[in-house]
Design a protein around this motif. Structure first.
Motif, PDB file in Angstrom:
ATOM      1  N   CYS A 248       0.867  -1.177   0.000  1.00  0.00           N
ATOM      2  CA  CYS A 248       0.000   0.000   0.000  1.00  0.00           C
ATOM      3  C   CYS A 248       0.908   1.232   0.000  1.00  0.00           C
ATOM      4  N   ALA A 251       1.833   2.872   3.674  1.00  0.00           N
ATOM      5  CA  ALA A 251       2.898   2.363   4.544  1.00  0.00           C
ATOM      6  C   ALA A 251       4.182   2.077   3.760  1.00  0.00           C
ATOM      7  N   HIS A 256       0.624  -6.554   0.910  1.00  0.00           N
ATOM      8  CA  HIS A 256      -0.594  -7.208   1.382  1.00  0.00           C
ATOM      9  C   HIS A 256      -0.929  -8.378   0.451  1.00  0.00           C
ATOM     10  N   CYS A 311      -1.893  -2.815   9.704  1.00  0.00           N
ATOM     11  CA  CYS A 311      -1.222  -1.824   8.856  1.00  0.00           C
ATOM     12  C   CYS A 311      -1.979  -0.503   8.939  1.00  0.00           C
ATOM     13  N   CYS A 313      -2.891   1.412   6.758  1.00  0.00           N
ATOM     14  CA  CYS A 313      -3.823   1.670   5.651  1.00  0.00           C
ATOM     15  C   CYS A 313      -5.220   1.136   5.945  1.00  0.00           C
TER      16      CYS A 313
HETATM   17 ZN    ZN Z   1      -1.158  -1.331   4.248  1.00  0.00          ZN
END
Ligand code: ZN
Ligand code: ADP
Ligand code: K
Length: 433
Positions: A248, A251, A256, A311, A313
């Motif tokens: 993502c 981060a 992922h 995370c 996100c």
């Molecule tokens: Zn993430």
């Protein structure tokens, strides 16, 4: 923004319940339809009904690249051939190619995973995506293409090559996202500079880079030269193609994995045992939804680790670390193990060097020797020979100190190492000659 909020933020318990349902169904399918798996299950004394929890996966047999080769081309397909709507083949980086087949639903899921990936990179339907992954049997081009369309973005299907023309298109069409291998991005940037075009003045803001190993040092180098955000995408043709996992942009810290489709494990490559969470080992995937060529516990040979911590996100899916290398890529020089990516990190931390390098391994008598050739930048090249030789020794000492391996270092002039439009060839192994 998250493309499939339902699936990408599923609480761990729900994800595991979904995975278990799909794993059971997968075992039924391959057991009844693929003789190779029936035989493997029978030999292991296990039936699909024995799978009662996710941890029972450890009783299932592994599948290896060699199994695909042994059943070349269609022997591991699990549907009647008329249900296959597309074939792809791996690029054969490490030997004979392997063939994979997709049903229409497989292609749908793939487009979905790639759309998720683009959105994870920060792209939306408003973006123009310059797709410089190769179109053809290689999964990169078409994989990214259908994902970009699924997202609703505008895709420019340039494929790899014709590099100067790509620069003109980057200027004229004004894409905001580019996809290619990281090494090709470096080449594109270099070509643009020759043409008097500054990447920082283009509308380009996101790079989706993968298909080959690269380092964080390389990421920083690309970002600072081009002014874009560079994100890492992972995939392999046997498991699907690009979009098995994606970093993502929030981060930029691990990729992922789309766990509702791909169940990951990390094993110890020498004995096949599962490793504890966070430990480095070989990445193994079980394809939970694939119909054309489903794979049980496929050994990728890629070395990494898994991170289950949340995370920033908002996605709840597990993240895989950067690929350290393929177990087949590991060089053993006089008993010391070293990966090309470790050399890359070191070189890019050294001022005056470019990301163009090659590692030449040869044999002198019974000894393996390693030479690292790396291009210096224009500025450093104008310096006197004595200075260059001193720098070579300095880098040699660093390699010895940090990686424990003896290498000879040769600084070569700009443009002397061959450029690639796809996967870069980093290692030249002359030991078999
Ligand atoms: Zn993430
Ligand atoms: P081949 O095995 O012939 O190269 P693929 O094109 O399917 O065929 O390549 C998949 C492989 O590419 C992966 O197994 C991995 O080694 C490498 N790869 C793909 N994406 C990445 C990435 N982001 N970082 C490092 N390696 C990657
Ligand atoms: K659009």
């Amino acid at each position: 923004m998250i493309y499939d909020v339902d699936k990408e933020t599923l609480p761990r318990e729900d994800m595991e319940a979904l995975q278990l349902r799909r794993l059971k169904d997968l075992c039924e399918r391959v057991y009844s339809r693929v003789p190779f798996y029936k035989k493997k299950f029978d030999e292991a004394g296990i039936t699909p009904a024995d799978i009662r929890s996710l941890s029972d996966i450890k009783y299932l047999p592994f599948t290896e690249k060699q199994d695909l080769r042994n059943h070349y081309p269609y022997g591991l397909f699990a549907v009647p051939k008329e249900n296959i709507v597309r074939l792809h083949a791996s690029s054969g980086t490490t030997g004979r190619a392997t063939v994979v087949g997709y049903t229409q639903r497989d292609l749908d899921n793939w487009a979905d995973c790639m759309a998720r990936s683009f959105m994870a990179a920060g792209a939306t339907r408003k973006d123009i995506i310059h797709n410089a992954y190769g179109y053809g049997l290689f999964t990169g081009g078409l994989g990214a293409h259908y994902g970009a369309e699924r997202l609703g973005a505008t895709v420019v299907p340039v494929s790899g090559g014709a590099t100067r023309r790509q620069i003109s298109l980057l200027k004229d069409f004004g894409p905001t996202v580019i996809c290619c291998t990281p090494s090709y991005m470096v080449f594109l940037h270099e070509t643009a500079r020759e043409m008097g075009i500054d990447f920082k003045e283009l509308p380009l803001r996101i790079g989706v880079f993968g298909a080959e190993p690269w380092t964080d040092e390389m990421r920083r180098d690309i970002e600072s030269k081009t002014g874009i955000t560079a994100v890492n995408i992972y995939g392999l043709s046997e498991v699907m193609g690009p979009g098995v996992a994606m970093e993502c942009h929030e981060a930029q810290c691990g990729m992922h994995i789309y766990e509702d489709h791909f169940l990951p494990e990390i094993i110890n490559p020498s004995n096949g045992e599962q490793m504890a969470p966070g430990e480095d080992g070989e990445l193994v995937f079980t394809t939970l939804t694939k119909e054309g060529i489903p794979l049980i516990r496929y050994r990728t040979r890629d070395l990494t680790n898994l991170d289950y911590t949340p995370c920033v996100c908002g996605r709840s899916t597990v993240r895989m670390g950067r690929i350290k290398g393929r177990s087949d890529d590991m060089l053993i020089i006089r008993g010391v193990n070293v990966f090309p990516s470790q050399i890359e990190s070191l070189l890019l931390e050294t001022a005056g060097l470019t990301p163009h390098y090659q590692i030449i391994v040869s044999r002198q008598g019974a000894m393996d020797t390693m030479e690292v050739q790396v291009e210096v930048d224009e500025k450093m090249f104008s310096d006197e020979i004595k200075y260059l030789q001193r720098r070579e020794r300095e880098i040699q000492n660093n390699i010895k100190e940090f990686l424990g391996v003896t290498a000879s270092v040769k600084l070569v002039e700009p443009q002397s190492i061959e450029r690639s439009v796809g996967k870069a060839k980093r290692v030249i192994d002359k030991r078999g000659e």
